[in-house]
Motif scaffolding. Structure first.
Motif, mmCIF file in Angstrom:
data_model
loop_
_atom_site.group_PDB
_atom_site.id
_atom_site.type_symbol
_atom_site.label_atom_id
_atom_site.label_comp_id
_atom_site.label_asym_id
_atom_site.label_seq_id
_atom_site.Cartn_x
_atom_site.Cartn_y
_atom_site.Cartn_z
ATOM 1 N N ALA A 105 0.801 -1.220 0.000
ATOM 2 C CA ALA A 105 0.000 0.000 0.000
ATOM 3 C C ALA A 105 0.831 1.265 0.000
ATOM 4 C CB ALA A 105 -0.942 -0.004 1.197
ATOM 5 N N ARG A 106 1.887 1.314 0.783
ATOM 6 C CA ARG A 106 2.614 2.571 0.942
ATOM 7 C C ARG A 106 4.128 2.362 0.915
ATOM 8 N NH1 ARG A 106 -0.843 6.529 2.577
ATOM 9 N NH2 ARG A 106 -2.840 5.866 3.416
ATOM 10 N N PRO A 107 4.720 1.947 -0.199
ATOM 11 C CA PRO A 107 6.182 1.852 -0.230
ATOM 12 C C PRO A 107 6.789 3.238 -0.241
ATOM 13 C CG PRO A 107 5.301 1.438 -2.394
ATOM 14 C CD PRO A 107 4.115 1.602 -1.481
ATOM 15 N N ALA A 108 7.872 3.414 0.493
ATOM 16 C CA ALA A 108 8.520 4.724 0.560
ATOM 17 C C ALA A 108 9.660 4.794 -0.433
ATOM 18 C CB ALA A 108 9.045 4.973 1.968
ATOM 19 N N LEU A 109 9.783 5.933 -1.119
ATOM 20 C CA LEU A 109 10.878 6.103 -2.084
ATOM 21 C C LEU A 109 12.220 5.914 -1.407
ATOM 22 C CD1 LEU A 109 11.753 6.855 -4.940
ATOM 23 C CD2 LEU A 109 11.745 9.244 -4.236
ATOM 24 N N ALA A 110 12.334 6.425 -0.192
ATOM 25 C CA ALA A 110 13.613 6.327 0.503
ATOM 26 C C ALA A 110 13.929 4.906 0.908
ATOM 27 C CB ALA A 110 13.605 7.225 1.739
ATOM 28 N N ARG A 193 5.658 8.507 -8.855
ATOM 29 C CA ARG A 193 6.210 9.531 -7.988
ATOM 30 C C ARG A 193 7.608 9.925 -8.445
ATOM 31 N NH1 ARG A 193 6.056 8.311 -1.724
ATOM 32 N NH2 ARG A 193 6.700 6.318 -2.603
ATOM 33 N N GLY A 194 7.874 11.222 -8.516
ATOM 34 C CA GLY A 194 9.182 11.711 -8.917
ATOM 35 C C GLY A 194 10.124 11.815 -7.741
ATOM 36 N N PRO A 195 11.312 12.350 -7.972
ATOM 37 C CA PRO A 195 12.277 12.503 -6.884
ATOM 38 C C PRO A 195 11.721 13.419 -5.800
ATOM 39 C CG PRO A 195 13.287 12.945 -9.029
ATOM 40 C CD PRO A 195 11.821 12.867 -9.254
ATOM 41 N N GLU A 196 11.994 13.054 -4.544
ATOM 42 C CA GLU A 196 11.525 13.872 -3.430
ATOM 43 C C GLU A 196 12.183 15.254 -3.456
ATOM 44 O OE1 GLU A 196 9.208 13.114 -1.417
ATOM 45 O OE2 GLU A 196 8.913 10.974 -1.823
ATOM 46 N N THR A 197 13.450 15.297 -3.819
ATOM 47 C CA THR A 197 14.185 16.553 -3.891
ATOM 48 C C THR A 197 14.961 16.588 -5.199
ATOM 49 O OG1 THR A 197 16.106 15.601 -2.760
ATOM 50 C CG2 THR A 197 14.461 16.689 -1.386
ATOM 51 N N ALA A 536 3.861 2.174 -13.875
ATOM 52 C CA ALA A 536 3.562 2.870 -12.624
ATOM 53 C C ALA A 536 3.416 1.883 -11.474
ATOM 54 C CB ALA A 536 2.281 3.687 -12.785
ATOM 55 N N LEU A 537 2.818 0.745 -11.752
ATOM 56 C CA LEU A 537 2.615 -0.279 -10.727
ATOM 57 C C LEU A 537 3.942 -0.775 -10.175
ATOM 58 C CD1 LEU A 537 0.122 -1.824 -9.559
ATOM 59 C CD2 LEU A 537 0.567 -3.578 -11.290
ATOM 60 N N GLU A 538 4.866 -1.135 -11.081
ATOM 61 C CA GLU A 538 6.138 -1.688 -10.634
ATOM 62 C C GLU A 538 7.044 -0.608 -10.042
ATOM 63 O OE1 GLU A 538 6.671 -4.755 -10.215
ATOM 64 O OE2 GLU A 538 4.829 -5.380 -11.208
ATOM 65 N N ALA A 542 8.547 -0.595 -6.157
ATOM 66 C CA ALA A 542 9.961 -0.435 -5.830
ATOM 67 C C ALA A 542 10.265 0.923 -5.201
ATOM 68 C CB ALA A 542 10.809 -0.607 -7.093
ATOM 69 N N GLY A 543 9.300 1.852 -5.223
ATOM 70 C CA GLY A 543 9.587 3.202 -4.765
ATOM 71 C C GLY A 543 10.606 3.887 -5.648
ATOM 72 N N ALA A 544 10.475 3.704 -6.971
ATOM 73 C CA ALA A 544 11.508 4.159 -7.904
ATOM 74 C C ALA A 544 11.016 5.270 -8.817
ATOM 75 C CB ALA A 544 11.996 2.986 -8.755
ATOM 76 N N VAL A 545 11.954 6.055 -9.310
ATOM 77 C CA VAL A 545 11.728 7.094 -10.308
ATOM 78 C C VAL A 545 11.869 6.462 -11.691
ATOM 79 C CG1 VAL A 545 12.639 9.279 -11.223
ATOM 80 C CG2 VAL A 545 12.611 8.861 -8.744
ATOM 81 N N VAL A 546 11.151 6.994 -12.679
ATOM 82 C CA VAL A 546 11.265 6.505 -14.055
ATOM 83 C C VAL A 546 11.649 7.663 -14.970
ATOM 84 C CG1 VAL A 546 10.093 5.424 -16.008
ATOM 85 C CG2 VAL A 546 9.604 4.654 -13.677
ATOM 86 N N ILE A 547 12.646 7.414 -15.818
ATOM 87 C CA ILE A 547 13.157 8.407 -16.764
ATOM 88 C C ILE A 547 12.991 7.843 -18.171
ATOM 89 C CG2 ILE A 547 15.189 9.709 -17.499
ATOM 90 C CD1 ILE A 547 16.280 8.973 -14.581
ATOM 91 N N GLY A 548 12.431 8.635 -19.052
ATOM 92 C CA GLY A 548 12.277 8.196 -20.432
ATOM 93 C C GLY A 548 13.244 8.929 -21.346
#
Length: 764
Positions: A105-110, A193-197, A536-538, A542-548
């Protein structure tokens, strides 16, 4: 026209637009071939009529598409809000079976994947939703209710439907008149979700980064050291590497990391052999042989670092493979065995297939299409028998995949412990080699007889054929995008972000029939909403950023769609101009925020090469220019002068050693620093620093349009004179330190930008 209508129903384009004001018809032979690869016979007028009737009748009778997508702003959603489910005939009975491994439900990016797993374990089991739901369309009674208190009995599933967690669930529908349908329901976050900072990081081709411990090419130990140093000493937020996918064996191996055997499993050639725990358990009788391998590895390394030899992946692998044979003969300790067993269970059939393919290549050669006929089918009884016979070799290759995955995890852990907000950024190639592991094991979802490429454009009038078999969009949908999900999940295990090469391929790919020139291809469309939902699901898991990677010609609306779903783009300084207006460099404040901003990439000249014009002279020496050298040099010089004038006007050129005198020719290093200062003034969420830009390296890692004319993918990082530079020398380099200090400490507040060009400069 019947063929056009048939093609449209199957997502095959009959024309394309190389520019906004031009439409070009696709070759009819390509349209027919693409339909054939999708299992549709369009070989003649009668076949087209029959296929069209069948397609239209099937579409009219279809209750549900093979995959339904539902986006949610919360960690769960009500599946009844999916339009496809709500539109089922009244009275239809629907059964939804929960994904056995729903997304936390709530994976954290960090925290990445581990945090997601912890969140799942911490969820109260008594309040978990049931494994399946039944309801009638429309739902009777038409109401929802919250989960009951812990310990209470669940009300009948037919009466109450709770929100369903993110994941890929199975839907079965039965209408009152007895028609049935099965579908996959993808419930995904509404955006990634993008980078926190905001952060900056290094871009590096791992093979090119040699230390004094490398075996002739950079390895995962070198990556771990680079990440730890960059994070702790300079405050870098990420390190982006080339694809580390497994390569096709053989001599010579295709050196391109963008034409791999498997995208799902990493290549063990990247292993730091001495860091494998079993290394210390080698017996005394084996040690002399390992010492001999170390001496040969030192000779390989010395040849590359002395500038006398190119990086030779095949020679490195020959040594590492022999060493790993000895390591894999060491029995695993109980804890290690348990970890290995967990890894093999997690990757299941995909890992078994990959290891089986690798074992079969040892016996029958690397081209599986030339194996004995029964073995070309991964599911044949003969293949199963061969797997049993070669069980020891299959297990060897499973273990190599585990070793490599473990060292990738250690590199990501080192990056995060060094303070990196993102850590490792892995790169996903657009496709796989036709002789590779994935092409063998995934024949059912690949388009036979087709290859991915690019149509003719202003930069390449002949088009391009990359020699990569494409996924069939229909088979992906039929499987609930399981192959794509598995690929993403594997890559994101040990990453804080994923770069997707040619991200436009999530929308459409240029298919070229076997034996045809790239000009005689056509676009085949994919369900971009479904592809992006799975992505977006995966990424959420993983709490990961995606770059195209969205450079070059992009279909209208694609960049906007990617941005809406949270996929960062890629912006390269030299290409960012006001193309619809003045043609001048785009002001920093006008850049998009949702991107990784860089000065260059692995396919482009280094910043020093562009500033000096070396890249034009290199292409001239190789016979790649289409115009006289003087004309090409003048155009490039004008384009560079335009940018330098802008940078100087913003006061960005004066802080290099020795300063910069007004009106004087800019110092090369001063210009490199100015370029990066400008990037810092953009609103870009991530700033990428090409590592060779910190040494003045002139040589590109890859020169598109060449094969054996230039040593693509085989050059170590070097200085301005072309002398190779080790990892140890890099970390002690004053020039690199100045660049990284500049990026880490310069004021990042956007400022007004000079908009006038020098009198002698013209837009290009």
């Amino acid at each position: 026209m019947a063929l056009s209508r048939l093609a449209e129903l199957h997502g095959v384009a009959t024309s394309y637009s190389p520019s906004p004001d031009r439409v070009v018809p696709a070759a009819e032979s390509a349209v027919v071939a693409a339909l054939a690869a999708l299992g549709v016979d369009a070989s003649g007028p009668e076949a087209v009529r029959t296929a069209l009737e069948e397609a239209e009748a099937g579409q009219a009778a279809r209750l549900l598409p093979p995959t339904v997508v539902l986006r949610s702003a919360a960690p769960s959603a009500d599946p009844r809000t999916a339009p496809e489910l709500a539109a089922l005939p009244p009275g239809t009975r629907v059964r939804l079976t929960r994904d056995p491994d729903p997304v936390p439900a709530r994976p954290a990016l960090a925290g990445g994947r581990d945090a997601g797993e912890a969140a799942r374990r911490a969820a109260p089991a008594a309040q978990a939703p049931p494994p399946a739901w039944n309801w009638t369309v429309p739902l009777v009674p038409a109401a929802t209710a919250p989960p009951p208190p812990a310990g209470s009995a669940l009300p009948p599933a037919a009466d109450v439907l709770w929100a369903v967690p993110l994941g890929v669930h199975r839907v079965e529908a039965t209408t009152p008149d007895g028609r049935t349908a099965c579908s996959h329901l993808v419930i995904a976050p509404d955006h990634i979700r993008g980078p926190e900072t905001r952060s900056w990081g290094l871009l590096v081709q791992l093979y090119s980064l040699l230390s004094h411990r490398s075996w002739g090419m950079g390895d995962l130990g070198d990556l771990t050291e680079l990440a730890a140093w960059a994070g702790r000493v300079h405050g870098a937020g990420f390190v982006q590497v080339n694809p580390l996918h497994a390569a096709v064996p053989g001599a010579p191996t295709d050196p391109s990391p963008y034409r791999p055997s498997s995208r799902r499993f990493p290549d063990p050639v990247h292993l730091r052999v001495e860091a494998v725990p079993e290394y210390i358990a080698l017996t005394a009788d084996v040690r002399p042989r390992l010492d001999g391998l170390l001496r040969r590895a030192a000779a390989l390394r010395a040849g590359v670092l002395a500038g006398e030899a190119l990086i030779d992946r095949d020679a490195v692998w020959e040594l590492k493979r022999e060493a790993l044979e000895h390591l894999c003969a060491v029995p695993l300790a109980p804890g290690r065995q348990a970890a290995f067993d967990d890894f093999t269970a997690a990757h299941g059939q995909a890992l078994t297939d990959h290891a089986t393919w690798a074992a079969l290549t040892e016996r029958h050669g690397p081209q599986w299409s030339r194996w004995p006929a029964p073995l070309t089918d991964p599911r044949s009884p003969q293949t199963a028998a061969a797997r049993t016979e070669l069980a020891a070799r299959v297990d060897f290759h499973r273990r190599l995949a585990w070793y490599t995955d473990t060292q990738l995890a250690e590199a990501q852990r080192a990056a995060r412990e060094a303070g990196m907000a993102v850590g490792l950024v892995h790169d996903l190639a657009v496709g796989v080699h036709p002789d590779g592991s994935d092409a063998w094991s995934q024949q059912d979802v690949l388009a036979a007889g087709m290859s991915v490429g690019a149509p003719p454009d202003a930069f390449n009038a002949l088009g391009q054929d990359w020699g990569l078999p494409p996924w069939r969009p229909d088979r992906l949908a039929d499987n609930g995008y399981a192959p794509f999900r598995g690929l993403l999940r594997s890559l994101l295990r040990n990453a804080g972000a994923l770069r997707i090469d040619h991200v436009m391929g999530l929308f459409r790919l240029w298919w070229v029939p076997a034996g045809a020139p790239p000009t005689d291809g056509t676009y085949v469309h994919y369900d971009a909403e479904a592809m992006l939902a799975v992505l977006a699901l995966e990424a959420h898991r993983a709490g990961a950023v995606v770059i195209g990677e969205d450079l070059g010609t992009v279909e209208p609306g694609v960049r906007e769609t990617l941005q809406r779903h949270g996929v960062l783009g890629t912006s390269v300084l030299w290409f960012e101009r006001d193309w619809d207006g003045s043609g001048l460099p785009l002001p920093a404040e006008a850049w998009r925020a949702s991107c990784v901003a860089t000065a260059t990439t692995h396919d482009l000249p280094s910043t020093a090469s562009r500033l000096t014009g070396d890249h034009v002279r290199l292409r001239h020496r190789l016979g790649l220019l289409t115009r006289p050298l003087a004309e090409e040099e003048a155009e490039e010089a004008a384009a560079t002068a335009t940018w330098l004038t802008v940078l100087d006007g913003l006061g960005l050129m004066g802080a290099a050693p020795g300063g910069h005198l007004p009106g004087a020719a800019p110092d090369e290093e001063a210009a490199v620093l100015a370029v990066h200062r400008f990037l810092l003034r953009t609103p870009a969420r991530m700033i990428g620093v090409w590592l060779p830009d910190g040494t003045g390296d002139r040589r590109p890692q890859n020169l598109p349009g060449t094969w054996d004319q230039y040593p693509n993918w085989r050059l170590p990082v070097a200085d301005a004179q072309g002398h190779p530079v080790t990892l140890e020398q890099l970390t002690a380099s004053p020039r690199l330190a100045r660049l990284l200090r500049t990026v880490a400490t310069e004021d990042q507040t956007p400022a007004p930008m000079a908009r006038t060009a020098p009198p002698d400069a013209r837009p290009v």
